[in-house]
Enzyme design. Sequence first.
Site, PDB file in Angstrom:
ATOM      1  N   ARG A 126     -99.887  78.364  61.864  1.00  0.00           N
ATOM      2  CA  ARG A 126     -99.867  78.291  60.419  1.00  0.00           C
ATOM      3  C   ARG A 126     -98.854  77.239  59.978  1.00  0.00           C
ATOM      4  NH1 ARG A 126     -97.125  82.994  56.719  1.00  0.00           N
ATOM      5  NH2 ARG A 126     -98.110  82.369  54.770  1.00  0.00           N
TER       6      ARG A 126
ATOM      7  N   ASN B  10     -89.302  90.267  57.147  1.00  0.00           N
ATOM      8  CA  ASN B  10     -89.891  89.134  56.457  1.00  0.00           C
ATOM      9  C   ASN B  10     -91.213  89.656  55.889  1.00  0.00           C
ATOM     10  OD1 ASN B  10     -91.167  86.892  55.514  1.00  0.00           O
ATOM     11  ND2 ASN B  10     -90.850  85.643  57.348  1.00  0.00           N
TER      12      ASN B  10
ATOM     13  N   ALA C 129     -95.879  87.170  51.804  1.00  0.00           N
ATOM     14  CA  ALA C 129     -96.120  87.065  50.355  1.00  0.00           C
ATOM     15  C   ALA C 129     -95.839  88.368  49.609  1.00  0.00           C
ATOM     16  CB  ALA C 129     -97.551  86.605  50.099  1.00  0.00           C
TER      17      ALA C 129
ATOM     18  N   GLU D 174     -83.310  90.695  54.441  1.00  0.00           N
ATOM     19  CA  GLU D 174     -84.572  90.001  54.149  1.00  0.00           C
ATOM     20  C   GLU D 174     -84.494  88.596  54.741  1.00  0.00           C
ATOM     21  OE1 GLU D 174     -85.128  89.730  49.913  1.00  0.00           O
ATOM     22  OE2 GLU D 174     -86.760  88.264  50.096  1.00  0.00           O
TER      23      GLU D 174
ATOM     24  N   ARG E 296     -89.516  75.931  46.998  1.00  0.00           N
ATOM     25  CA  ARG E 296     -90.958  75.684  47.053  1.00  0.00           C
ATOM     26  C   ARG E 296     -91.574  75.965  45.678  1.00  0.00           C
ATOM     27  NH1 ARG E 296     -93.248  78.870  52.079  1.00  0.00           N
ATOM     28  NH2 ARG E 296     -95.053  77.574  51.598  1.00  0.00           N
TER      29      ARG E 296
HETATM   30  C1  DQA Z   1     -92.371  83.495  53.900  1.00  0.00           C
HETATM   31  C2  DQA Z   1     -92.427  82.873  52.497  1.00  0.00           C
HETATM   32  C3  DQA Z   1     -93.493  83.525  51.669  1.00  0.00           C
HETATM   33  O1  DQA Z   1     -93.539  82.936  50.372  1.00  0.00           O
HETATM   34  C4  DQA Z   1     -94.847  83.330  52.317  1.00  0.00           C
HETATM   35  O2  DQA Z   1     -95.847  83.970  51.560  1.00  0.00           O
HETATM   36  C5  DQA Z   1     -94.857  83.783  53.731  1.00  0.00           C
HETATM   37  C6  DQA Z   1     -93.718  83.463  54.582  1.00  0.00           C
HETATM   38  C7  DQA Z   1     -91.381  82.740  54.831  1.00  0.00           C
HETATM   39  O3  DQA Z   1     -91.066  83.285  55.879  1.00  0.00           O
HETATM   40  O4  DQA Z   1     -90.962  81.633  54.514  1.00  0.00           O
HETATM   41  O5  DQA Z   1     -95.843  84.346  54.216  1.00  0.00           O
HETATM   42  O6  DQA Z   1     -91.928  84.829  53.795  1.00  0.00           O
END
Ligand code: DQA
Length: 148
Positions: free
Chosen positions: A17, A73, A76, A97, A106
């Site tokens: 990804r 983590n 989203a 977190e 971003r």
């Molecule tokens: C994320 C950041 C989130 O916005 C995103 O949806 C992810 C990964 C990161 O690890 O940077 O899935 O949590």
Amino acid sequence: MRILVIHGPNLNLLGRRDTSIYGDKTLGEIDALLKEQGRALGVEVVTFQSNHEGALIDFIQEHSGSADGIITNPGALTHYGLSLRDALLDSGLPVIEVHLSNIHGREEWRSRSVIAAVATGQISGLGWRGYVAALQVLTDRLKTDASP
Ligand code: DQA
């Protein structure tokens, strides 16, 4: 001492990804690294990933009674996962977190975390090293019973 490492939606795709944002380590590699680090720190690391908020909540409810802290983590779900937020709060455990990318640099919607208020702290933008830092800090705090 036992630490739960909980990964949310799409993180099973790490390594494939958008590697320019999330890095090229797979989730399996990150989990293995954390388990190895845990062994060195004398901590058991239990990892879990799901693409479903309910499954993450079930895991927290099932395992928080026998754990000392959580690193998560939430993917989203970070930005809107209120049930996950409540489950983390209800666990009564310290939560760190972690985000691989810098959610504050971003799209604007990514900078809002509904998890942050129930977390001890947030690490964002340090890639896989963010998990390593989180495990180090959480273990240290638990061992020394430390507030900041
Ligand atoms: C994320 C950041 C989130 O916005 C995103 O949806 C992810 C990964 C990161 O690890 O940077 O899935 O949590």
